[in-house]
Motif scaffolding. Structure first.
Motif, PDB file in Angstrom:
ATOM      1  N   PRO A 203      46.659  -1.320  17.566  1.00 57.49           N
ATOM      2  CA  PRO A 203      46.255  -0.002  18.410  1.00 57.49           C
ATOM      3  C   PRO A 203      46.134  -0.192  19.815  1.00 57.49           C
ATOM      4  O   PRO A 203      45.553  -1.117  20.092  1.00 57.49           O
ATOM      5  CB  PRO A 203      45.069   0.610  17.576  1.00 57.49           C
ATOM      6  N   SER A 204      46.573   0.752  20.606  1.00 61.75           N
ATOM      7  CA  SER A 204      46.641   0.680  22.114  1.00 61.75           C
ATOM      8  C   SER A 204      45.043   0.904  22.326  1.00 61.75           C
ATOM      9  O   SER A 204      44.217   1.714  21.961  1.00 61.75           O
ATOM     10  CB  SER A 204      47.675   1.700  22.561  1.00 61.75           C
ATOM     11  N   PRO A 205      44.651   0.238  23.698  1.00 60.93           N
ATOM     12  CA  PRO A 205      43.330   0.558  24.225  1.00 60.93           C
ATOM     13  C   PRO A 205      43.284   1.804  24.703  1.00 60.93           C
ATOM     14  O   PRO A 205      42.167   2.404  24.707  1.00 60.93           O
ATOM     15  CB  PRO A 205      43.225  -0.530  25.101  1.00 60.93           C
ATOM     16  N   LEU A 206      44.419   2.360  25.007  1.00 56.87           N
ATOM     17  CA  LEU A 206      44.511   3.964  25.609  1.00 56.87           C
ATOM     18  C   LEU A 206      44.113   4.832  24.581  1.00 56.87           C
ATOM     19  O   LEU A 206      43.882   5.814  24.892  1.00 56.87           O
ATOM     20  CB  LEU A 206      45.768   4.211  26.290  1.00 56.87           C
ATOM     21  N   ALA A 207      44.432   4.398  23.312  1.00 56.22           N
ATOM     22  CA  ALA A 207      44.048   5.401  22.502  1.00 56.22           C
ATOM     23  C   ALA A 207      42.351   5.318  21.804  1.00 56.22           C
ATOM     24  O   ALA A 207      42.027   6.208  21.201  1.00 56.22           O
ATOM     25  CB  ALA A 207      44.929   5.310  20.940  1.00 56.22           C
ATOM     26  N   THR A 208      41.903   4.098  22.047  1.00 55.16           N
ATOM     27  CA  THR A 208      40.595   3.979  21.591  1.00 55.16           C
ATOM     28  C   THR A 208      39.579   3.633  22.429  1.00 55.16           C
ATOM     29  O   THR A 208      38.318   3.624  22.224  1.00 55.16           O
ATOM     30  CB  THR A 208      40.588   2.493  20.631  1.00 55.16           C
TER      31      THR A 208
ATOM     32  N   PRO B 142      37.625   1.849  26.053  1.00 53.15           N
ATOM     33  CA  PRO B 142      37.061   3.105  26.799  1.00 53.15           C
ATOM     34  C   PRO B 142      37.947   3.535  27.948  1.00 53.15           C
ATOM     35  O   PRO B 142      38.800   2.694  28.407  1.00 53.15           O
ATOM     36  CB  PRO B 142      35.799   2.131  27.531  1.00 53.15           C
ATOM     37  N   THR B 143      37.370   4.807  28.420  1.00 55.48           N
ATOM     38  CA  THR B 143      38.363   5.391  29.208  1.00 55.48           C
ATOM     39  C   THR B 143      37.825   4.890  30.763  1.00 55.48           C
ATOM     40  O   THR B 143      36.313   5.278  30.927  1.00 55.48           O
ATOM     41  CB  THR B 143      38.292   6.885  29.247  1.00 55.48           C
TER      42      THR B 143
ATOM     43  N   GLY C 179      36.812   8.615  35.841  1.00 59.20           N
ATOM     44  CA  GLY C 179      37.958   9.604  36.643  1.00 59.20           C
ATOM     45  C   GLY C 179      39.123   9.793  36.031  1.00 59.20           C
ATOM     46  O   GLY C 179      39.909  10.463  36.294  1.00 59.20           O
ATOM     47  N   CYS C 180      39.493   9.048  34.813  1.00 56.70           N
ATOM     48  CA  CYS C 180      40.662   9.012  33.781  1.00 56.70           C
ATOM     49  C   CYS C 180      40.328  10.268  32.868  1.00 56.70           C
ATOM     50  O   CYS C 180      39.341   9.723  32.038  1.00 56.70           O
ATOM     51  CB  CYS C 180      41.102   7.699  33.712  1.00 56.70           C
ATOM     52  N   ARG C 181      41.300  11.134  32.675  1.00 57.84           N
ATOM     53  CA  ARG C 181      41.101  12.008  31.478  1.00 57.84           C
ATOM     54  C   ARG C 181      41.922  11.560  30.079  1.00 57.84           C
ATOM     55  O   ARG C 181      41.577  11.598  29.366  1.00 57.84           O
ATOM     56  CB  ARG C 181      41.674  13.445  31.837  1.00 57.84           C
ATOM     57  N   ALA C 182      43.166  11.262  30.582  1.00 55.32           N
ATOM     58  CA  ALA C 182      44.061  10.849  29.318  1.00 55.32           C
ATOM     59  C   ALA C 182      45.619  10.127  30.197  1.00 55.32           C
ATOM     60  O   ALA C 182      45.568  10.314  31.226  1.00 55.32           O
ATOM     61  CB  ALA C 182      44.675  11.996  28.640  1.00 55.32           C
TER      62      ALA C 182
ATOM     63  N   GLY D 238      43.952   9.799  24.664  1.00 52.05           N
ATOM     64  CA  GLY D 238      42.895  10.238  25.433  1.00 52.05           C
ATOM     65  C   GLY D 238      41.449   9.463  25.315  1.00 52.05           C
ATOM     66  O   GLY D 238      40.742   9.573  25.745  1.00 52.05           O
ATOM     67  N   GLY D 239      41.745   8.006  24.858  1.00 52.21           N
ATOM     68  CA  GLY D 239      40.919   6.852  24.986  1.00 52.21           C
ATOM     69  C   GLY D 239      39.808   7.445  24.362  1.00 52.21           C
ATOM     70  O   GLY D 239      39.892   8.057  23.297  1.00 52.21           O
ATOM     71  N   GLU D 240      38.430   7.527  24.784  1.00 51.41           N
ATOM     72  CA  GLU D 240      37.257   7.742  24.096  1.00 51.41           C
ATOM     73  C   GLU D 240      37.247   9.384  23.905  1.00 51.41           C
ATOM     74  O   GLU D 240      36.638   9.722  23.392  1.00 51.41           O
ATOM     75  CB  GLU D 240      36.131   7.004  24.871  1.00 51.41           C
ATOM     76  N   HIS D 241      37.831  10.113  24.872  1.00 49.34           N
ATOM     77  CA  HIS D 241      37.881  11.440  24.723  1.00 49.34           C
ATOM     78  C   HIS D 241      38.410  11.973  23.591  1.00 49.34           C
ATOM     79  O   HIS D 241      38.222  13.210  23.295  1.00 49.34           O
ATOM     80  CB  HIS D 241      38.354  12.206  25.940  1.00 49.34           C
TER      81      HIS D 241
END
Ligand code: ADP
Length: 626
Positions: A96-101, A103-104, A107-110, A135-138
């Motif tokens: 799984p990509s860190p960008l999906a899980t 932390p964000t 300043g970064c939304r997605a 969306g990372g953690e979002h």
């Protein structure tokens, strides 16, 4: 004249030594305060400008940090699951990509990624065929689904623009390309548009044979653009392009991976949160960068009238974000306001402080001047009195000396024949000698009284006053004089007294009365000089009263001063030294008694000495001299 010039000299010295320097220093200080205030006000725009620039630079540094961190991410993590570099095993292992899980980063939304190609014609404002929104953690938030839908629409807009507005070309120019060498398998699996996992797994063996081969992915730097999307929402998007150029030798790869041979172009990047960029970040940094008098006025805040808003910062211009101009370029503008009211208040309080000190100085200088003048006046008076005294003493000495000498010479030369005359001259010599003696005694007495300290003791006042009676009522030849009447209360309580002082006071006062208020001879109804002891208002007093001319009101407070005599040498008839009443006052002081001079009803003067009673010593207030 002497007095006037001495006073003027004192005033001039006072003015030159104290008042003038005070005024000059005060004036200079005042000017300095005003100048400082003016220069502080003049420095306000410059200071605020510097502060605004510092704030913009700090914001820019943070944004660049975010962008540079994101630029370092390998391009293949922009998939929900990706194939990490390493050897291909028997199984296809995707992570799984860190960008999906998460932390964000702040300043970064997605993140987003889509594939594009020059040949591909996507209908306008339609999501690209292959699209990732991460969306990372979002993604865990309730509002994520809605936000994701918005982002999908925005990415579609972006894809459309990229094609029609040649932004990408610019992006390539603006930020240099970087080469990311990858093993063929990593490139093939991660760029495959195939969603079907089974297809990838089945065709994996074809890749195993090519394990030693590499491809170079060309990755551009992030290019940031700001725009309002179709719904008017501000968007800050950082995007980059990943190009894997076409490679003829890879044309025969299995279908799942065959796009690698014909070349891959990916657009990927991330959304920067406008709320963070234009509000939270500047506000947070402003607290560290601005000083207390400077205030951060965020974008969209209404103008406050009492603040001078001196600098306007345009972050979008400064950060070189791509925009289409107009409103977009002005978005996020913030101001640094300077609170000059505080400066004014500080200046006013400094001025008030200064005026307070100045007022205190004026009061002290005025008080000093009054005290100086009084002291000069007192010294001049004392000098005048001493002068009077010397003149009086000289006069007093000369007259009896001249008489003594005259009578003496006449007797010596045998000019006086008759026995009576001779006796008369001898008497005169003795009388004049007596006058000389008195004068010398008084001068001595004065110097003794001012240097010696005799403590008063308890005693009967009437008894001591009575002891003076014989010397006052008898002349040298034993004749009884009846111009003095004694009225002594024999029942008085004991008072604090010095016997010699009491006798001296009575003698002095009676002699003064005889001198200045003599009882007319041969007038039977004439009132004699009264010497009284009695209780008056609960105090034990000694009074000497006469029916003389009295003492003018304006002279009353001065007659007890040493050498002071009423009138001038030319107007005075009685002889004296100006020491008698001064001695009385000194003696009263030594007994802690109070001496007063009062007008007498029906004419005349009363000298009253109020003594401290022995039975109520504690309650008695210490008497003062009138
Ligand atoms: P002197 O008698 O040597 O002049 P004093 O100190 O005894 O000095 O008196 C001061 C002045 O007070 C006198 O010059 C006189 O004018 C005035 N004075 C004193 N006693 C009386 C009095 N009983 N009546 C009127 N004036 C008086």
């Amino acid at each position: 004249m002497v007095q006037l010039s001495t006073k003027n000299t004192a005033l001039v010295l006072y003015g030159v030594l104290l008042v003038l320097p005070t005024i000059v220093l005060g004036g200079l200080h005042w000017r300095q305060l005003a100048q400082d205030h003016r220069s502080r006000l003049a420095a306000v725009p410059g200071d605020a400008g510097d502060a605004g620039r510092r704030l913009s630079d700090a914001i820019q540094r943070r944004v660049l940090e975010l962008i540079e961190r994101e630029e370092r991410r390998p391009f293949y993590v922009y998939k929900r699951t990706y194939f990490p570099p390493g050897m291909i095993g028997a199984e296809l292992a995707l992570v799984p990509s860190p960008l999906a899980t998460g932390p964000t980063p702040e300043g970064c939304r997605a993140w987003f990624q889509f594939a594009t190609s020059d040949s591909e014609i996507t209908p306008p404002a339609q999501p690209p065929a292959v699209l990732e929104i991460l969306g990372g953690e979002h993604e865990g938030l309730d509002a994520w689904a809605e936000e994701r839908a918005d982002l999908v629409r925005t990415v579609a807009e972006l894809a459309e623009r990229d094609r029609t507005e040649v932004w990408l070309m610019r992006a390539v120019r603006v930020r240099s390309l970087r080469l990311e060498p990858l093993t063929l398998s990593v490139a093939a699996i991660n760029t495959s548009p195939e969603k079907d996992f089974a297809c990838l797994r089945d065709e994996l063996p074809a890749l195993r044979g090519l394990q030693g081969r590499y491809v170079d992915a060309q990755v551009t730097g992030m290019h940031v653009r700001f725009f309002f999307d179709a719904e008017g929402t501000p968007r800050v998007v950082a995007s980059r392009m990943v190009i894997i150029p076409p490679n003829e030798s890879l044309r025969d790869l299995p279908a799942c991976f065959d796009n690698l041979g014909s070349g891959v172009t990916l657009i990927q990047g991330f959304f920067i949160d406008p709320q963070w960029l234009f509000h939270d970040l500047p506000a947070g940094l402003a607290r560290q960068v601005l000083d207390v008098a400077q205030e951060f006025v965020p974008f969209g805040a209404s103008e406050t009238s009492d603040l001078d808003q001196v600098i306007v910062s345009h972050p979008i211009h400064q950060f070189v974000f791509e925009t289409r101009g107009g409103d977009e370029a002005e978005y996020g503008t913030f101001r640094v306001a300077v609170n000059t009211r505080d400066l004014e208040l500080r200046f006013r309080s400094q001025m008030l402080h200064f005026l307070g000190v100045a007022a205190m100085l004026v009061i002290s200088l005025t008080t000093g001047m009054v005290l100086l003048l009084r002291s000069v006046h007192r010294d001049l008076e004392s000098a005048k009195r001493t002068e009077n005294f010397v003149a009086a003493v000289t006069h007093e000495l000369r007259t009896p000396l001249a008489s003594i000498r005259l009578y003496g010479e006449m007797l010596q030369d045998g000019w006086v024949d008759s026995v009576e005359k001779r006796e008369e001259y001898y008497r005169r010599i003795v009388r004049e000698t007596g006058r000389l003696e008195t004068l010398v005694e008084r001068v001595l007495e004065k110097s003794q009284l001012t240097s010696n300290e005799v403590r008063p003791e308890l005693g009967d006042l009437s008894q001591h006053v009575d002891s003076v009676r014989p010397s006052l009522c008898h002349t040298a030849v034993g004749k009884i004089v009846e111009d003095v009447r004694f009225e002594l209360d024999t029942d008085l309580p004991d008072v604090f007294l010095i016997p010699d002082a009491v006798r001296s006071i009575v003698t002095n006062l009676v002699e003064n009365a005889r001198k200045y208020a003599p009882v007319p001879i041969g007038v039977p109804e004439a009132e004699p000089i009264g010497v009284v002891t009695r209780i008056y208002q609960n105090h034990v007093v000694l009074e000497v009263k006469d029916r003389g001319p009295g003492i003018p009101r304006e002279e009353k407070h001065r007659i007890f001063d040493a050498f002071y005599r009423v009138g001038t040498e030319s107007t005075r008839t009685a002889k004296g030294t100006g020491l008698g009443l001064h001695l009385v006052a000194l003696q009263a002081l030594a007994m802690q008694a109070r001496v007063q001079v009062l007008d007498r009803k029906g004419g005349g003067t009363i000298f009253r000495v109020t003594f401290r009673r022995g039975d109520r010593a504690a309650e008695d207030t210490p008497p003062e001299h009138a």
